[in-house]
Design a protein around this motif. Structure first.
Motif, mmCIF file in Angstrom:
data_model
loop_
_atom_site.group_PDB
_atom_site.id
_atom_site.type_symbol
_atom_site.label_atom_id
_atom_site.label_comp_id
_atom_site.label_asym_id
_atom_site.label_seq_id
_atom_site.Cartn_x
_atom_site.Cartn_y
_atom_site.Cartn_z
ATOM 1 N N GLY A 96 0.782 -1.192 0.177
ATOM 2 C CA GLY A 96 0.269 -0.384 0.063
ATOM 3 C C GLY A 96 1.202 1.121 -0.151
ATOM 4 N N LYS A 97 1.451 1.342 0.409
ATOM 5 C CA LYS A 97 2.887 2.117 0.989
ATOM 6 C C LYS A 97 3.262 2.640 0.037
ATOM 7 N N VAL A 136 2.699 2.290 -3.618
ATOM 8 C CA VAL A 136 1.862 1.815 -4.444
ATOM 9 C C VAL A 136 1.000 3.649 -4.259
ATOM 10 N N ASP A 137 1.348 3.949 -2.947
ATOM 11 C CA ASP A 137 1.069 5.641 -2.625
ATOM 12 C C ASP A 137 2.478 6.683 -2.836
ATOM 13 N N LYS A 138 3.407 5.582 -2.702
ATOM 14 C CA LYS A 138 4.315 6.909 -3.194
ATOM 15 C C LYS A 138 4.817 6.886 -4.183
ATOM 16 N N GLY A 187 3.161 4.673 -7.061
ATOM 17 C CA GLY A 187 1.450 4.075 -8.429
ATOM 18 C C GLY A 187 2.600 3.449 -8.565
ATOM 19 N N GLU A 188 1.289 2.546 -9.554
ATOM 20 C CA GLU A 188 1.045 1.227 -9.388
ATOM 21 C C GLU A 188 2.448 1.075 -11.187
ATOM 22 N N THR A 232 -4.697 -3.603 -9.564
ATOM 23 C CA THR A 232 -4.798 -2.615 -9.238
ATOM 24 C C THR A 232 -5.282 -1.485 -10.225
ATOM 25 N N ARG A 257 -8.619 -0.455 -11.478
ATOM 26 C CA ARG A 257 -8.470 1.449 -11.115
ATOM 27 C C ARG A 257 -8.896 1.774 -12.471
#
Length: 401
Positions: free
Chosen positions: A274-275, A277-279, A281-282, A329, A333
């Motif tokens: 999660g961290k 992907v947040d930082k 991006g996929e 993901t 998305r």
């Protein structure tokens, strides 16, 4: 359809999670014993690749029917039938002394996986509230991962007592799960609900969807899905054979490497995915994982020694463990209103990669034990190149139209 909080349905959930855990445990059990099995039965690398591929072919062909039958005949019947089929397939494989018997067993195994998966996920969705459903589905995903992780470890240790024993063990626990499911699980749907679901579920046109996936904007995304599944399955299929032939590792050694690498990957995935992907991006995360995969797959051909093999395997498994959810993901998305279509095609292209990858890796293994790893590196490099053509905004706009 009784939807209650998870706390009130512990027993039913434990049985359902055990079923899916056992199916994936059984698949993982046989990984470390395959090289020894190959030597005893004088099988070639290409035969081993085809045995992995035929499982995926059977699963791919059976899945569309299984999805509809889960609605038509009910969750419980399909789950118990799937478990029974899985137990029979493991038993036949363990007893098999001719390669044709092994192929038959693998076909039954692939069909059983196609029945168990949708049966369990539909049952869990039926009995959980919308609020608690993601949590319950998280448990299903964890049961699958844990089965894969523990499977090779148990398989490696049981094999110390006999090379065919892991197959009989898998058959035994699957029969037990089948009997428990038969007596403890209750069908969550009434006859009326099943009839309604069955008539509502449009017989989705698989070939129509496949034709739609050739739309240039979809196609780049799905080609990456195919390339990744191809490269990853090619690498994973020959890992135990490569370790046996090049380093003389025992089933116990192979089991230990796979178990430690898998645990490392899953722990990292749970706490860091999660961290990251947040930082990043996929898309960027996918590219970093692919670069890592290319370098380490090529490095696998020159390393030696147990600890070095363990280190490289840990890192490459980690790259794979982050790559899969990042890609899923990203597609989810970007899918807009087309979630069903994109999820279905994601699964189809993954299956096609899982069929072609092991078959190609097995053939290359017979030519030179280093070729499958170098080939996996090339395939992942192609995947990496394609990601730079990926316009995510354009893709999302196209899907939303």
């Amino acid at each position: 359809m009784v939807q209650k909080p998870i706390k009130e349905q512990k027993m039913v959930l434990i049985i359902l999670l055990s079923n899916i855990f056992i199916a994936f445990l059984g698949i993982g059990l046989i990984i470390p014993v395959m090289p020894s099995f190959m030597n005893i039965m004088h099988l070639s690398g290409s035969t081993m690749g085809y045995l992995v591929a035929v499982f995926a072919v059977a699963q791919l062909i059976t899945s569309p029917f299984a999805g509809r039958w889960v609605d038509r005949y009910g969750r419980k019947k399909i789950i118990t039938f799937g478990l029974f089929l899985f137990a029979v397939s493991e038993l036949i494989f363990g007893l098999g002394t001719h390669v044709s018997v092994l192929y038959f067993a693998r076909i039954l195994g692939g069909m059983s996986a196609a029945f168990i998966m949708p049966g369990v996920t539909a049952y869990v969705a039926d009995i959980t509230t919308i609020k608690e459903r993601p949590k319950a589905m998280g448990y299903v995903s964890a049961a699958i991962s844990t089965g894969f992780i523990i499977g090779p470890g148990i398989g490696g240790f049981i094999a110390e007592f006999g090379i065919r024993l892991p197959f009989f063990f898998a058959a035994g626990i699957a029969f037990l799960a089948c009997i428990l499911s038969l007596f403890i699980l209750k069908e969550p749907l009434t006859k009326e609900q099943m009839e309604e679901l069955s008539s509502n579920s449009k017989q989705s046109n698989f070939f129509g969807d496949l034709k739609r996936s050739f739309n240039p904007l979809y196609f780049i995304a799905f080609i990456i899905v195919f390339v990744l599944a191809f490269g990853l399955s090619a690498y994973e299929t020959v890992f135990s054979l490569f370790s046996d032939h090049k380093f003389g590792f025992t089933p116990k050694d192979i089991a230990l490497i796979i178990t430690i690498s898998s645990i490392f990957g899953v722990v990292f995935q749970v706490f860091m995915f999660g961290k990251m992907v947040d930082k990043l991006g996929e898309k960027k995360l996918i590219q970093i994982c692919l670069i890592t995969g290319v370098i380490l797959a090529a490095a696998s051909t020159v390393i030696s020694g147990f600890w070095m093999v363990l280190l490289v395997t840990c890192l490459i498994f980690l790259a794979f463990d982050l790559l899969r959810p990042a890609l899923t993901t990203f597609l989810s998305r970007s899918a807009g209103k087309e979630q069903g279509f994109v999820a279905g095609m994601n699964s189809t292209y993954t299956s096609l990669g899982n069929i072609a990858g092991p078959a190609a890796a097995g053939i290359l293994f017979d030519l030179n034990i280093h070729y499958p790893y170098l080939f996996a590196a090339v395939i992942m490099f192609i995947g990496l190149s394609i990601t730079f053509m990926w316009r995510e905004k354009q893709f999302a706009e196209n899907v939303a139209d």
